[in-house]
Design an enzyme around this catalytic site. Sequence first.
Site, PDB file in Angstrom:
ATOM      1  N   CYS A 235      13.246  30.145 -19.454  1.00 41.08           N
ATOM      2  CA  CYS A 235      13.863  31.129 -20.557  1.00 41.08           C
ATOM      3  C   CYS A 235      15.369  31.173 -19.979  1.00 41.08           C
ATOM      4  CB  CYS A 235      13.470  32.503 -20.290  1.00 41.08           C
ATOM      5  SG  CYS A 235      13.337  31.803 -17.712  1.00 41.08           S
TER       6      CYS A 235
ATOM      7  N   CYS B 126      17.163  30.381 -16.963  1.00 43.70           N
ATOM      8  CA  CYS B 126      16.633  28.590 -16.449  1.00 43.70           C
ATOM      9  C   CYS B 126      17.038  27.507 -17.403  1.00 43.70           C
ATOM     10  CB  CYS B 126      15.309  28.925 -16.315  1.00 43.70           C
ATOM     11  SG  CYS B 126      14.623  29.447 -15.331  1.00 43.70           S
TER      12      CYS B 126
ATOM     13  N   CYS C  42      -1.543   0.018   7.052  1.00 46.75           N
ATOM     14  CA  CYS C  42      -0.363   1.438   7.245  1.00 46.75           C
ATOM     15  C   CYS C  42      -0.434   2.601   8.459  1.00 46.75           C
ATOM     16  CB  CYS C  42      -0.928   1.965   5.781  1.00 46.75           C
ATOM     17  SG  CYS C  42      -0.927   1.432   4.229  1.00 46.75           S
TER      18      CYS C  42
ATOM     19  N   GLU D 296      11.241  26.789 -11.814  1.00 49.22           N
ATOM     20  CA  GLU D 296      12.620  25.477 -12.393  1.00 49.22           C
ATOM     21  C   GLU D 296      13.701  25.852 -11.987  1.00 49.22           C
ATOM     22  OE1 GLU D 296      11.092  27.439 -15.253  1.00 49.22           O
ATOM     23  OE2 GLU D 296      11.535  27.143 -16.258  1.00 49.22           O
TER      24      GLU D 296
ATOM     25  N   HIS E  89       1.172  -1.195   0.381  1.00 48.26           N
ATOM     26  CA  HIS E  89       0.016   0.335  -0.122  1.00 48.26           C
ATOM     27  C   HIS E  89       0.824   1.192   0.308  1.00 48.26           C
ATOM     28  CE1 HIS E  89      -3.755  -2.424   1.917  1.00 48.26           C
ATOM     29  NE2 HIS E  89      -3.201  -2.606   0.973  1.00 48.26           N
TER      30      HIS E  89
ATOM     31  N   HIS F  55      11.315  31.849 -11.257  1.00 49.92           N
ATOM     32  CA  HIS F  55      11.234  31.232 -12.195  1.00 49.92           C
ATOM     33  C   HIS F  55      11.151  29.390 -10.943  1.00 49.92           C
ATOM     34  CE1 HIS F  55      12.965  33.028 -15.142  1.00 49.92           C
ATOM     35  NE2 HIS F  55      12.419  34.320 -14.060  1.00 49.92           N
TER      36      HIS F  55
ATOM     37  N   CYS G  44      -5.685   1.951   5.271  1.00 49.51           N
ATOM     38  CA  CYS G  44      -6.251   0.617   6.363  1.00 49.51           C
ATOM     39  C   CYS G  44      -5.122   0.986   7.550  1.00 49.51           C
ATOM     40  CB  CYS G  44      -5.879  -0.335   5.816  1.00 49.51           C
ATOM     41  SG  CYS G  44      -4.083  -1.302   5.595  1.00 49.51           S
TER      42      CYS G  44
HETATM   43  N1  LIG Z   1      10.056  28.652 -18.184  1.00 46.57           N
HETATM   44  C1  LIG Z   1       9.491  29.837 -16.702  1.00 46.57           C
HETATM   45  C2  LIG Z   1       9.372  30.647 -17.537  1.00 46.57           C
HETATM   46  C3  LIG Z   1       8.555  31.774 -16.990  1.00 46.57           C
HETATM   47  N2  LIG Z   1       8.585  31.830 -15.756  1.00 46.57           N
HETATM   48  C4  LIG Z   1       7.684  32.959 -14.951  1.00 46.57           C
HETATM   49  O1  LIG Z   1       6.341  33.342 -16.051  1.00 46.57           O
HETATM   50  C5  LIG Z   1       6.200  34.226 -16.282  1.00 46.57           C
HETATM   51  C6  LIG Z   1       6.558  35.124 -17.528  1.00 46.57           C
HETATM   52  O2  LIG Z   1       6.147  37.008 -17.109  1.00 46.57           O
HETATM   53  P1  LIG Z   1       5.438  37.268 -18.930  1.00 46.57           P
HETATM   54  O3  LIG Z   1       6.965  37.484 -19.288  1.00 46.57           O
HETATM   55  O4  LIG Z   1       4.486  38.740 -18.044  1.00 46.57           O
HETATM   56  O5  LIG Z   1       4.743  36.489 -19.348  1.00 46.57           O
HETATM   57  P2  LIG Z   1       4.475  36.140 -20.977  1.00 46.57           P
HETATM   58  O6  LIG Z   1       3.429  34.629 -20.999  1.00 46.57           O
HETATM   59  O7  LIG Z   1       5.727  36.200 -21.318  1.00 46.57           O
HETATM   60  O8  LIG Z   1       4.174  37.510 -21.018  1.00 46.57           O
HETATM   61  P3  LIG Z   1       3.449  38.298 -22.367  1.00 46.57           P
HETATM   62  O9  LIG Z   1       4.037  36.788 -23.744  1.00 46.57           O
HETATM   63  O10 LIG Z   1       2.099  38.520 -22.959  1.00 46.57           O
HETATM   64  O11 LIG Z   1       5.080  39.182 -22.463  1.00 46.57           O
HETATM   65  C7  LIG Z   1       6.881  35.376 -15.129  1.00 46.57           C
HETATM   66  O12 LIG Z   1       6.250  35.378 -13.785  1.00 46.57           O
HETATM   67  C8  LIG Z   1       8.618  34.139 -15.380  1.00 46.57           C
HETATM   68  O13 LIG Z   1       9.226  33.877 -13.574  1.00 46.57           O
HETATM   69  C9  LIG Z   1       8.601  30.546 -14.630  1.00 46.57           C
HETATM   70  O14 LIG Z   1       8.364  30.298 -14.087  1.00 46.57           O
HETATM   71  N3  LIG Z   1       9.018  29.453 -15.727  1.00 46.57           N
END
Ligand SMILES: Nc1ccn([C@@H]2O[C@H](COP(=O)(O)OP(=O)(O)OP(=O)(O)O)[C@@H](O)[C@H]2O)c(=O)n1
Length: 417
Positions: free
Chosen positions: A334, A337, A42, A308, A14, A306, A39
Site C-alpha cells: 500500500c 509501505c 549436528c 511489510e 547438514h 502491515h 543426527c
Molecule cells: N501490503 C499490505 C496491504 C494490506 N495489509 C493489511 O491488510 C489489511 C487490509 O485491510 P482491508 O482494507 O480491510 O482489506 P481489503 O482486502 O483491502 O478489503 P476490501 O477490498 O474488502 O475493502 C490491513 O490489515 C492491512 O494492514 C498489509 O499488511 N500489507
Amino acid sequence: MTIIGLHCSSTDLHAGQIALIKHGSRLKNCDLYFSRKPCSTCLKMIVNAGVSRISYWPADPEISLQSEASNPVTTSDAKLDAKAVERLKSNSRARVCVLLQPLVCYMVQFIEETSTKLDFIQKIAKSQPDFNTDFYTACRQERIKEYESLFLISNEETHKQILMTIGLENLCENPYFSNLRQNMKDLVLVLATVAASVPVFGCFGFYSNEPQPTNETCHQGLPQEIARHCMVQARLLAYRTEDHKTGVGAIIWAEEKSRSCDGTGAMYFVGCGYNAFPVGSEYADFPHMDDKQKDREIRKFRYIIHAEQNALTFRCREIKPDERSMIFVTKCPCDECVPLIKGAGIKQIYAGDIDAGKKKADISYMKFDELEGVSKFTVNGVQKTKSIDDQQHQNKKLSLLHSCSVLFITQPVCTLK
Ligand SMILES: Nc1ccn([C@@H]2O[C@H](COP(=O)(O)OP(=O)(O)OP(=O)(O)O)[C@@H](O)[C@H]2O)c(=O)n1
C-alpha cells in the site's frame, strides 16, 4: 518471538551444521525446528551452543533408516547414531521433542476459501472461461500427492520401526500412533493447500511488466520455482494475522555475491512478518472495523501494522545496498509501505497486484504502479524475457520440497506477534 534463520542442508553439510556455522553461540536460548530428527554430529554442537528446544518432524530421520535392504552398512550406522542421539538428548539441558499439535478442524476449509479470493488465483481465473477456479483444485491435488510422498511414510509398519529406532517407542501404540499419523496427515494437507494458493499453472508466473535492465543482476527475476516457494512462505505467515478479515504475510530474502555453504544457494533470510496490532496488545485494545464502518474513529487502519512493516522491523540482518534483496508480499504493497520498501533499499518486490491503483477510504494502493527503481514482479501469463537465472540455475533448489533437511530458528528476544 523472532525468526533469525531459515536454512537447508547442502551436499556437504547438514542443516544443523549450517546453523552452527551461520549463528555460532548466538544459538543460545533459541528454538530450532527440523524437518528430520538431527543426527549426533549436528546435535552435539547445537546442544553445546545452549539452544533451549529442538523440535523435529517424526518421520524419516537425518540418516535414513529406510534403506535397510539396499544398504545394510548405512542402517547399522544409523542405529548407532540414533542411540548416540538419545544419549546426547538425555544428558542435555535442551528439550528435544516432537511438536505436533492437532489442528482446528475447519483449518483446511478456511485456507481453501481464502485462497480462491487471493490475487494469484484471481489473476489466473480471469484468463479462464467463465472466470472459474477449477485449476486450483487440480493444483491442490498435485501438491497433496507431492507433499505426502515427501513427508509421510505410507507403510504403517515401516513408520513404527523408524519411531522405535529413533527413541519414540511411546508413540508406537494406539491410540497414540494413529493420532500421530492423523496429525501429520492434517498438517501436510494444510501445507499442500497453502502451497496450491500460489499455483503452478500454464505460463503464469511472477514476471515484471517493465523492460529489464539486463546488465544489473539486482533487477533480474528469480527462477519461478524459487519465487513461488518464497511466496508460499509469505502465505503461511499470513495465517498468523490478527486482522480477522484480511491476512497478509511478507518475507524478505537477499542474495550474497558469492555462493555460500547453505543449501539455499547464495540466498539468505532477512526477516518476515504479518499484519497485526502493536506487540503486546490484547484482542480488544484496538478497533477491528474496516472502511465499511461509517465511524472512522473505530476503524483498524491507524493501528494495524502491515506485514511489510513487521518484516522490516523484526528483521535479523541488514539490507545491503549492493545485494539483490527481495520482499515477497501476499497482497499489493500500500502507499504507506511502498516508500518504506524503497527507502530500506530492497531491490525487488514480488506481490499481488489486484488492488494496484485503487484508492480506498483509509488505505490506498496508488504508489505501487508509479514506483521506480525497485523491480516489481506480479503474476502474469506472458513471460516477456526468460530470466538469466532461470537459464543458469535450472537445478538450483530453494525448497523443502526436496530431500534435504531444513530448519528454522527462533529467538525469544522480542515478539513477532
Ligand atoms: N501490503 C499490505 C496491504 C494490506 N495489509 C493489511 O491488510 C489489511 C487490509 O485491510 P482491508 O482494507 O480491510 O482489506 P481489503 O482486502 O483491502 O478489503 P476490501 O477490498 O474488502 O475493502 C490491513 O490489515 C492491512 O494492514 C498489509 O499488511 N500489507
